[in-house]
Design a protein around this motif. Structure first.
Motif, mmCIF file in Angstrom:
data_model
loop_
_atom_site.group_PDB
_atom_site.id
_atom_site.type_symbol
_atom_site.label_atom_id
_atom_site.label_comp_id
_atom_site.label_asym_id
_atom_site.label_seq_id
_atom_site.Cartn_x
_atom_site.Cartn_y
_atom_site.Cartn_z
ATOM 1 N N TRP A 121 -2.661 3.842 -3.426
ATOM 2 C CA TRP A 121 -2.369 2.735 -4.692
ATOM 3 C C TRP A 121 -2.407 1.627 -3.457
ATOM 4 O O TRP A 121 -1.417 1.378 -3.113
ATOM 5 C CB TRP A 121 -1.770 2.845 -6.115
ATOM 6 N N SER A 122 -2.756 0.130 -4.334
ATOM 7 C CA SER A 122 -2.349 -0.982 -3.808
ATOM 8 C C SER A 122 -1.789 -1.959 -4.453
ATOM 9 O O SER A 122 -2.499 -2.008 -5.669
ATOM 10 C CB SER A 122 -3.494 -1.733 -3.145
ATOM 11 N N ALA A 123 -1.318 -2.579 -4.422
ATOM 12 C CA ALA A 123 -0.781 -3.702 -5.790
ATOM 13 C C ALA A 123 -0.618 -4.957 -4.958
ATOM 14 O O ALA A 123 0.190 -5.254 -3.543
ATOM 15 C CB ALA A 123 0.407 -3.211 -6.349
ATOM 16 N N ASP A 175 0.548 -1.384 -0.073
ATOM 17 C CA ASP A 175 -0.073 -0.346 0.204
ATOM 18 C C ASP A 175 0.974 1.161 0.423
ATOM 19 O O ASP A 175 1.722 1.672 1.133
ATOM 20 C CB ASP A 175 -0.850 0.406 1.085
ATOM 21 N N CYS A 176 1.009 2.435 -1.243
ATOM 22 C CA CYS A 176 1.557 3.338 -0.837
ATOM 23 C C CYS A 176 0.717 3.981 -0.223
ATOM 24 O O CYS A 176 -0.166 4.428 -0.280
ATOM 25 C CB CYS A 176 1.392 3.404 -2.377
#
Lengths: 277, 250
Positions: B130-132, B125-126
């Motif tokens: 955003w999330s990746a 989680d930035c």
């Protein structure tokens, strides 16, 4: 002290004690906190002005909502629908008057310039004020007398009554005299939606974005369908609250702003007089 | 109404004074503002350490992984030592572990790979929002720490990195609770391949209960310290020195 609920002898012009101390203190604390939360939240959104559904979502993934720019043109895109919003969203002026690519303009954000670190400090500090205040108010309401002010009576919950109240509101015909001592049904439903859906939803989706709380409370991820879904819902709930505040302020102005604001400051409300027709 | 001071009026008056005083203080006094705005991080850190301090983050299935895990921050190391190591495919790269430890040591990539490994599919989680989701393979930091034996007064683990913004080298720090957390790993693999340079080769930190900027890339040296003062800007990390929270669990 006149109790608004049980004194049938009330008439227009009478003063009733309408808002308890706790309600008034909570109201004004929430006013301040909500403004800080909203504006710092919009600055945080400016750091990544795209929304997704699901567990993950980043620049390579499809966003259902986006505020962006194509050169000097700012746009808001929701699904397939795109609106040019240059000057308002996507491409806006800084406080110094310079055109810049940014989702929300300076006057809508805390801080007014781009500063994610600072916006997070505001947001994550006042989140405690909002959540603690909200929890205290909800508990006091559920277990206290204020519950009776907010829960619709059986008669009020009838569709016929609700429809009548909608028509009255649409004609700007507001309760007078004794009836004005209570919340009307649309008012009750609006307050209940804010207290039981929008604010709790706001707080829970906020908690769902915390990686540490994800570890402690993974049920939050399941409740909202993932961190990025929670982030989208956080935004939607926020604008639900903005919608409530706009209508709330319009109603205060239409219903008599001096009397309404005074009652939320002192507790005492003067019942509007019945018109002589 | 009479003008007597009832209890209700007293409470209301004090309450309004507190609200107005806080708003006024925030508006006019930068030092009061800074004091108040520190509150959120302090409350969050202490609450998170009080309740469920050992909780594990969710691990996802392969089907739930991001199809394209973007890079961010710096995408290359920039020191002569890192560049020289890169030119050998990191064959002669060594991780230095020092500071408040009984047995300072250096570990090459092969030595780290020979230690017990852990693979986890987790969400990144930035701080931007955003999330990746990616798959990380590496050695638990606890395995490395066990081999150097931290001294009792060690309170923080500091990661010295080879990437830089301008003249400042990246660095990060975590407390001993996160350092010994089972999902805190030094990742040398990502998505079933060697960790790519864009993602921090040869190793990056995965500290899964905190935001992206805590997950330092291009690590060259690990240092155990008692205090963060005197390192970089003194706030415990590159971004922390620029106003971001040291505790990024939210």
């Amino acid at each position: 002290m006149a109790s608004a609920d049980h004194d049938a002898a009330l008439a227009g012009g009478d003063r009733v004690y309408r808002h308890a101390t706790g309600t008034r203190l909570w109201h004004w604390t929430t006013v301040v906190t909500f403004v800080i939360m909203l504006m710092s939240g919009l600055m945080i959104f400016n750091a990544h002005p795209r929304l997704y559904w699901g567990q993950y979502g980043a620049n390579p993934d499809p966003a259902w909502m986006e505020i962006g720019n194509e050169g000097p043109r700012g746009y808001l895109r929701v699904g397939e629908l795109e609106l040019t919003t240059t000057g308002v969203l996507g491409v806006v002026d800084t406080r110094a008057g310079e055109r810049t690519a940014r989702a929300f303009p300076w006057w809508a954000t805390i801080p007014s310039g781009y500063n994610l670190a600072r916006a997070r400090l505001w947001h994550l500090t006042f989140a405690w004020v909002l959540a603690v205040g909200m929890a205290a108010y909800l508990i006091a309401t559920i277990f206290g007398r204020h519950r009776r002010d907010l829960l619709p009576t059986r008669g009020e919950a009838r569709p016929g009554h609700i429809w009548q109240d909608i028509k009255d509101h649409a004609r700007l015909r507001f309760p007078k005299g004794e009836a004005a001592a209570r919340y009307n049904i649309l008012q009750k439903l609006a307050y209940l939606a804010v207290l039981l859906v929008l604010f709790p939803g706001m707080i829970l989706t906020g908690l769902t974005m915390s990686p540490n709380l994800n570890a402690k409370l993974p049920v939050l991820l399941d409740l909202f369908g993932g961190r990025q879904s929670a982030r989208s819902l956080h935004f939607i709930f926020a604008f639900g609250l903005v919608g409530f505040v706009v209508i709330h302020l319009v109603m205060v102005v239409l219903a008599g702003p001096v009397n309404e604001i005074r009652s939320m400051l002192t507790g005492w409300f003067r019942l509007p007089r019945e018109k002589d027709t | 109404m009479s003008r007597v001071l009832t209890r209700r009026r007293l409470i209301t008056g004090l309450g309004y004074t507190a609200i107005a005083g806080t708003v006024g203080g925030l508006a006019v006094s930068p030092s009061f503002r800074d004091l108040v705005l520190k509150g959120g991080e302090t409350l969050a850190y202490n609450t998170h350490r009080l309740v469920g301090r050992d909780a594990l983050v969710r691990e996802y299935s392969e089907a739930e992984m991001s199809p394209d895990f973007r890079t961010n921050g710096n995408t290359t190391g920039a020191t002569p030592a890192w560049e020289a190591a890169r030119d050998t495919g990191f064959a002669d790269w060594e991780l230095e572990v020092s500071g408040l430890v009984e047995n300072p040591a250096r570990f090459g990539l092969d030595a780290l790979r020979a230690m017990p490994a852990r693979t986890q599919i987790t969400r990144h989680d930035c701080v931007e929002g955003w999330s990746a989701i990616g798959k990380w393979t590496g050695v638990p930091l606890s395995e490395v720490l066990d081999r150097v034996t931290p001294k009792p007064n060690a309170r923080y683990v500091v990661f010295r990195c080879a990437d830089r913004f301008g003249l400042s080298l990246y660095y990060e720090s975590i407390d001993m609770i996160d350092a010994y957390h089972p999902q805190t790993i030094l990742a040398y693999g990502m998505n079933d391949a060697d960790l790519q340079i864009g993602h921090g080769a040869p190793i990056r930190l995965r500290v899964e209960r905190q935001l992206g900027y805590k997950n330092a890339k291009f690590i060259m040296k690990i240092e155990l310290v008692e205090s963060l003062a005197g390192i970089g800007g003194g706030k415990g990390g590159f971004w922390e020195d620029r106003g971001y929270e040291w505790y990024a669990g939210i």
